[in-house]
Design an enzyme around this catalytic site. Structure first.
Site, PDB file in Angstrom:
ATOM      1  N   ARG A 244       0.857  -1.181   0.000  1.00 65.20           N
ATOM      2  CA  ARG A 244       0.000   0.000   0.000  1.00 65.20           C
ATOM      3  C   ARG A 244       0.896   1.235   0.000  1.00 65.20           C
ATOM      4  O   ARG A 244       1.958   1.233   0.642  1.00 65.20           O
ATOM      5  CB  ARG A 244      -0.893   0.044   1.254  1.00 65.20           C
ATOM      6  CG  ARG A 244      -2.037  -0.963   1.267  1.00 65.20           C
ATOM      7  CD  ARG A 244      -3.125  -0.609   0.241  1.00 65.20           C
ATOM      8  NE  ARG A 244      -4.254  -1.513   0.301  1.00 65.20           N
ATOM      9  CZ  ARG A 244      -4.397  -2.615  -0.421  1.00 65.20           C
ATOM     10  NH1 ARG A 244      -3.466  -2.973  -1.273  1.00 65.20           N
ATOM     11  NH2 ARG A 244      -5.470  -3.368  -0.302  1.00 65.20           N
ATOM     12  N   GLU A 273      -4.090   7.326  -4.873  1.00 62.52           N
ATOM     13  CA  GLU A 273      -4.187   6.641  -6.168  1.00 62.52           C
ATOM     14  C   GLU A 273      -5.434   7.163  -6.871  1.00 62.52           C
ATOM     15  O   GLU A 273      -6.520   7.059  -6.281  1.00 62.52           O
ATOM     16  CB  GLU A 273      -4.313   5.129  -5.962  1.00 62.52           C
ATOM     17  CG  GLU A 273      -2.996   4.481  -5.593  1.00 62.52           C
ATOM     18  CD  GLU A 273      -3.149   3.012  -5.211  1.00 62.52           C
ATOM     19  OE1 GLU A 273      -4.186   2.420  -5.540  1.00 62.52           O
ATOM     20  OE2 GLU A 273      -2.242   2.474  -4.571  1.00 62.52           O
ATOM     21  N   HIS A 292      -1.903   0.047  -9.477  1.00 66.23           N
ATOM     22  CA  HIS A 292      -2.427  -0.958  -8.549  1.00 66.23           C
ATOM     23  C   HIS A 292      -2.961  -2.176  -9.336  1.00 66.23           C
ATOM     24  O   HIS A 292      -4.124  -2.560  -9.204  1.00 66.23           O
ATOM     25  CB  HIS A 292      -3.531  -0.353  -7.670  1.00 66.23           C
ATOM     26  CG  HIS A 292      -3.713  -1.058  -6.360  1.00 66.23           C
ATOM     27  ND1 HIS A 292      -3.965  -0.399  -5.181  1.00 66.23           N
ATOM     28  CD2 HIS A 292      -3.688  -2.366  -6.033  1.00 66.23           C
ATOM     29  CE1 HIS A 292      -4.093  -1.269  -4.199  1.00 66.23           C
ATOM     30  NE2 HIS A 292      -3.919  -2.475  -4.694  1.00 66.23           N
TER      31      HIS A 292
HETATM   32  O1  LIG Z   1      -4.733  -4.625  -3.361  1.00 65.29           O
HETATM   33  C1  LIG Z   1      -5.103  -5.744  -3.429  1.00 65.29           C
HETATM   34  C2  LIG Z   1      -5.478  -6.543  -2.288  1.00 65.29           C
HETATM   35  O2  LIG Z   1      -5.646  -5.966  -1.205  1.00 65.29           O
HETATM   36  O3  LIG Z   1      -5.644  -7.752  -2.438  1.00 65.29           O
END
Ligand SMILES: O=CC(=O)O
Length: 328
Positions: A244, A273, A292
């Protein structure tokens, strides 16, 4: 005999940018009666009594006190991924609602994304693609030397299911693998992927050629990598983040990249994001940014939905959920 009514599942929308994938709808409809947020908000509360479950897809719908208050029969929230940092688990539990995530579905594809970023940074793939496709650039690849991952040291921070899959892949690349985790993994697991445990994150940072972040975002991992940690890394090292954005102090990262404190970064996640279009990270040549993409494959997204359905059905029957998450 009358067909029993299906439980009612609330989703943000169907299709669109923030809706469950249209391809999954027939499968969801086998198990649930689907209601979108729009239908729910327009129903003047008639539907609120019926909704027993919510499927949170790509952080939507936003689960706040107001929504929880308006759904008296809500029993379970299933999240479409591993990270639940966007959910207030304490608040949800206050309403007697259980939460599930989908960790097993996402681990392989997210690990693949980490490896893809590492290889792309090491071998200058993005730059190479730009050189090849730009009509204005001279095509002269023999001086475009990259770094080799074979034999290099990879430091994995966060050895959960994603971190472990990264280690499995890195082993096939003959990398030396270090890892740091809250809890050390069992010795047989360490041996299976030839990973050495670093109790101190500092040791991992000092020794690694590539540092891969695969931790959950929690109060303990917020800004885990800041100015001090970046200065501990080798000036030839690359930071890869598939966890993250806020796990890294982004301002410190920008400064470190500008000053050559580290060689580069490959980030699938940022904060926010997307980044504002004038963000300094977008101007740096030694950064690869992706939006992402971690677990975004056809197969994984389908598996995520299957894992969510399994969790919801278990919760509605009062059974243990395969992947329940608890506050703290
Ligand atoms: O970002 C993706 C997840 O949390 O699986």
């Amino acid at each position: 005999m009358e067909k029993p009514e299906l439980p009612v599942l609330l989703v943000n929308e169907v299709g669109g940018t923030l809706g469950v994938l249209e391809a999954h709808v027939p499968y969801l409809k086998k198990h649930f009666h689907l209601i979108t947020m729009k239908e729910f908000l327009e129903s003047k509360d008639c539907l609120s009594i019926k909704i027993e479950a919510i499927y949170v897809w790509w952080h939507r719908p936003i689960i706040d006190r107001e929504l929880l208050k308006s759904l008296p029969n809500l029993k379970v929230i299933a999240n479409s991924g591993a990270g639940v940092d966007h959910l207030d688990l304490k608040l949800i539990a206050e309403f007697g609602v259980r939460t599930a995530n989908a960790p097993s579905a996402v681990s392989s594809s997210t690990a693949d994304t980490g490896m893809a970023l590492m290889l792309a940074a090491a071998r200058r793939l993005i730059e190479g693609c730009q050189v090849t496709t730009s009509p204005d650039t001279e095509y002269f690849p023999c001086n475009m030397l990259g770094d080799e991952v074979t034999g290099a040291t990879l430091g994995i921070i966060g050895m959960g299911s994603i971190g472990y899959k990264i280690a499995q892949r890195a082993r096939a690349f003959e990398m030396k693998i270090l890892y740091h985790n809250r809890n050390r993994r069992r010795e047989d697991e360490e041996l299976a992927v030839s990973a050495c445990y670093c109790g101190k994150i500092e040791d991992l940072l000092q020794q690694s050629d590539f540092v891969m972040l695969a931790v959950n975002l929690t109060p303990q991992t917020y800004n885990l990598i800041g100015e001090k940690e970046l200065k501990l890394m080798k000036p030839t090292a690359t930071l890869i983040n598939i966890s993250r954005g806020p796990v890294v102090d982004q301002e410190a990262l920008v400064e470190a990249l500008q000053a050559g404190v580290i060689k580069g970064a490959a980030l699938d996640v940022t904060y926010p994001e997307p980044l504002p279009r004038d963000h300094p990270l977008l101007k740096l040549k030694n950064v690869i940014l992706t939006p992402h993409l971690g677990s975004r494959t056809h197969k994984t997204t389908r598996m995520i939905t299957e894992e969510a359905v399994e969790n919801i059905l278990a919760a509605l029957c009062g059974f243990p959920m395969p992947s329940e998450v608890f506050p703290d």
